[in-house]
Design a protein around this motif. Structure first.
Motif, PDB file in Angstrom:
ATOM      1  N   GLU A  28       0.839  -1.206   0.000  1.00 48.96           N
ATOM      2  CA  GLU A  28       0.000   0.000   0.000  1.00 48.96           C
ATOM      3  C   GLU A  28       0.873   1.255   0.000  1.00 48.96           C
ATOM      4  O   GLU A  28       0.542   2.259  -0.630  1.00 48.96           O
ATOM      5  N   ALA A  40       2.045   1.708  -3.429  1.00 51.69           N
ATOM      6  CA  ALA A  40       0.947   2.242  -4.245  1.00 51.69           C
ATOM      7  C   ALA A  40       0.785   3.740  -3.996  1.00 51.69           C
ATOM      8  O   ALA A  40       0.557   4.528  -4.926  1.00 51.69           O
ATOM      9  N   TRP A  41       0.929   4.141  -2.758  1.00 55.33           N
ATOM     10  CA  TRP A  41       0.830   5.559  -2.377  1.00 55.33           C
ATOM     11  C   TRP A  41       1.928   6.361  -3.083  1.00 55.33           C
ATOM     12  O   TRP A  41       1.676   7.405  -3.696  1.00 55.33           O
ATOM     13  N   ALA A  82       1.225   6.416  -6.901  1.00 57.65           N
ATOM     14  CA  ALA A  82       0.098   7.304  -7.235  1.00 57.65           C
ATOM     15  C   ALA A  82       0.541   8.768  -7.130  1.00 57.65           C
ATOM     16  O   ALA A  82       0.171   9.603  -7.965  1.00 57.65           O
ATOM     17  N   GLN A  85      -6.287   8.568  -6.027  1.00 58.44           N
ATOM     18  CA  GLN A  85      -5.725   7.277  -5.615  1.00 58.44           C
ATOM     19  C   GLN A  85      -4.707   7.454  -4.491  1.00 58.44           C
ATOM     20  O   GLN A  85      -4.675   6.678  -3.531  1.00 58.44           O
ATOM     21  N   GLU A  89      -4.689   5.490  -1.007  1.00 57.25           N
ATOM     22  CA  GLU A  89      -3.599   4.590  -0.593  1.00 57.25           C
ATOM     23  C   GLU A  89      -3.026   4.992   0.766  1.00 57.25           C
ATOM     24  O   GLU A  89      -2.604   4.138   1.546  1.00 57.25           O
ATOM     25  N   VAL A 117       6.875  -5.291  -6.332  1.00 58.12           N
ATOM     26  CA  VAL A 117       6.762  -3.873  -5.959  1.00 58.12           C
ATOM     27  C   VAL A 117       7.869  -3.052  -6.621  1.00 58.12           C
ATOM     28  O   VAL A 117       7.631  -1.971  -7.170  1.00 58.12           O
ATOM     29  N   MET A 139       1.736  -1.254 -11.581  1.00 60.02           N
ATOM     30  CA  MET A 139       0.978  -0.912 -10.373  1.00 60.02           C
ATOM     31  C   MET A 139      -0.507  -1.177 -10.532  1.00 60.02           C
ATOM     32  O   MET A 139      -1.064  -2.105  -9.960  1.00 60.02           O
ATOM     33  N   GLN A 140      -1.174  -0.357 -11.365  1.00 57.12           N
ATOM     34  CA  GLN A 140      -2.640  -0.431 -11.436  1.00 57.12           C
ATOM     35  C   GLN A 140      -3.136  -1.734 -12.049  1.00 57.12           C
ATOM     36  O   GLN A 140      -4.194  -2.218 -11.688  1.00 57.12           O
ATOM     37  N   GLU A 158      -2.250  -4.160  -8.314  1.00 52.94           N
ATOM     38  CA  GLU A 158      -3.560  -3.904  -7.711  1.00 52.94           C
ATOM     39  C   GLU A 158      -4.559  -5.013  -8.051  1.00 52.94           C
ATOM     40  O   GLU A 158      -5.410  -5.342  -7.231  1.00 52.94           O
ATOM     41  N   GLU A 218      -9.872  -0.167  -4.563  1.00 51.81           N
ATOM     42  CA  GLU A 218      -8.911  -0.744  -5.525  1.00 51.81           C
ATOM     43  C   GLU A 218      -9.537  -0.921  -6.911  1.00 51.81           C
ATOM     44  O   GLU A 218      -8.866  -0.778  -7.915  1.00 51.81           O
ATOM     45  N   HIS A 267      -8.991   2.095  -8.777  1.00 54.31           N
ATOM     46  CA  HIS A 267      -7.596   2.306  -9.172  1.00 54.31           C
ATOM     47  C   HIS A 267      -7.245   1.498 -10.421  1.00 54.31           C
ATOM     48  O   HIS A 267      -6.529   1.975 -11.298  1.00 54.31           O
TER      49      HIS A 267
END
Ligand SMILES: [Fe+2]
Ligand SMILES: [Fe+2]
Length: 338
Positions: free
Chosen positions: A74, A77-78, A81, A100, A104, A134, A150-151, A155, A185, A188
């Protein structure tokens, strides 16, 4: 010298079809605002409702490792984004990425707070295979690759794990929390599906080949991340093969959507990625007796997502059904109790 701001951002030419997709991206931002939830309040209320997190002692360590990986994912993802919110040029995509990043941040701190309450601590690292996935997204060298990593991969895999955690009913607080995560999600993934076709249109042949190779790589890494967590998933009563199959269904749909909108690019690359992932999943988790319930479930997920991508207003519900956002907003917790 380069201008400090993209003053020409409103001059981007769009086809009618692109204009529709850009409107959907913009609606991701507004939808995110309409459905925003306060993580502190929701976690407090769920803990009060169930008398606190109820992880069984034999599940504690495995749950901490699986959720620890998700928690650090997460954060990734943060970060991604936030990077995208800075670099994406069409304003609609920038708005969706900004929304997003806000989601996140909440996903990260809520999982951290849940882990502290449920186990008294949180893992300081994630499983190595998940970390490779990641890294592939975080350090991707182009925007389309970053979004693919990522997306569209990370995700989509996370969504499947959230589903599985809820189905396994490891802890009632966690199960209800996962519904909130899944709704966010799904939006996203929508950003990637709507934006990548436009980005692919301007790619050279060499760039498309590189992009496809990257798609293969992250597809394999996402399978590897499940394999890396196999023992812990089994301890929690989750079959990693089922997660891989459902995850692949989602990814196949994503590929189908992407290539549909790119002229002269229906090279079935998505299918090839799917077949390759199939073969790997079969090799890792052989199962001669195909589970008909599982196949039906995968189809249902596929159908729901297909409908979901057509309107970003669609919210996923357990079992692959869908409901309206307003209902989801009023009674999000109820949907886990089927
Ligand atoms: Fe998230
Ligand atoms: Fe997300």
């Amino acid at each position: 010298m380069r201008s400090p701001l993209p003053y020409d951002m409103f001059d981007i030419a769009k086809s009618a079809e692109e204009a529709r997709r850009f409107t959907r991206m913009e609606s991701i931002y507004h939808r995110g605002q309409d459905l925003v939830w306060n993580g502190k309040v929701v976690l407090d209320e769920l803990c009060k409702k169930h008398g606190g997190p109820r992880l069984r002692p034999e599940h504690q360590q495995a749950a901490a490792r699986v959720l620890g990986s998700v928690m650090w994912g997460e954060l990734a993802a943060w970060k991604i984004a936030a990077q995208l919110a800075d670099v994406l040029e069409p304003i609609e995509a920038r708005m969706a990425a900004t929304s997003q990043a806000h989601d996140e941040a909440r996903h990260f701190y809520v999982l951290h707070d849940y882990l502290i309450r449920a186990t008294g601590d949180f893992p300081r690292t994630m499983n190595k295979a998940a970390e490779r996935l990641v890294k592939a997204a975080l350090f991707a060298d182009t925007v389309p690759k970053k979004i693919m990593g990522m997306q569209l991969q990370l995700e989509a895999t996370a969504l499947t794990i959230f589903h599985a955690l809820r189905d396994a009913d490891v802890c009632p607080v966690l199960s209800e929390l996962m519904v909130y995560y899944e709704k966010d999600e799904a939006r996203h993934v929508g950003l990637g599906v709507q934006l990548v076709p436009t980005l692919m249109k301007s790619m050279s042949i060499a760039e498309r080949i590189e992009f496809s190779a990257y798609s293969f790589r992250v597809g394999f890494l996402s399978i590897g991340s499940l394999k890396g967590a196999e023992d812990d998933l089994r301890t929690l009563g989750i079959d990693p093969r089922k997660v891989a199959i459902l995850g692949k269904s989602k990814q196949m749909l994503v590929f189908e959507e992407l290539w549909k909108h790119v002229p002269n690019a229906r090279s079935a690359i998505g299918e090839k990625v799917g077949f390759a992932m199939d073969a790997i999943a079969e090799a890792l988790w052989p199962d001669q007796n195909e589970d008909p319930a599982l196949t039906a479930r995968a189809k249902r997920v596929l159908r729901t997502l297909r409908e979901g991508y057509e309107t970003t207003a669609t919210i996923l519900e357990p079992g692959g059904e869908e409901r309206t956002p307003d209902r989801a907003r009023r009674r999000p917790a109820d949907s886990t109790l089927n």
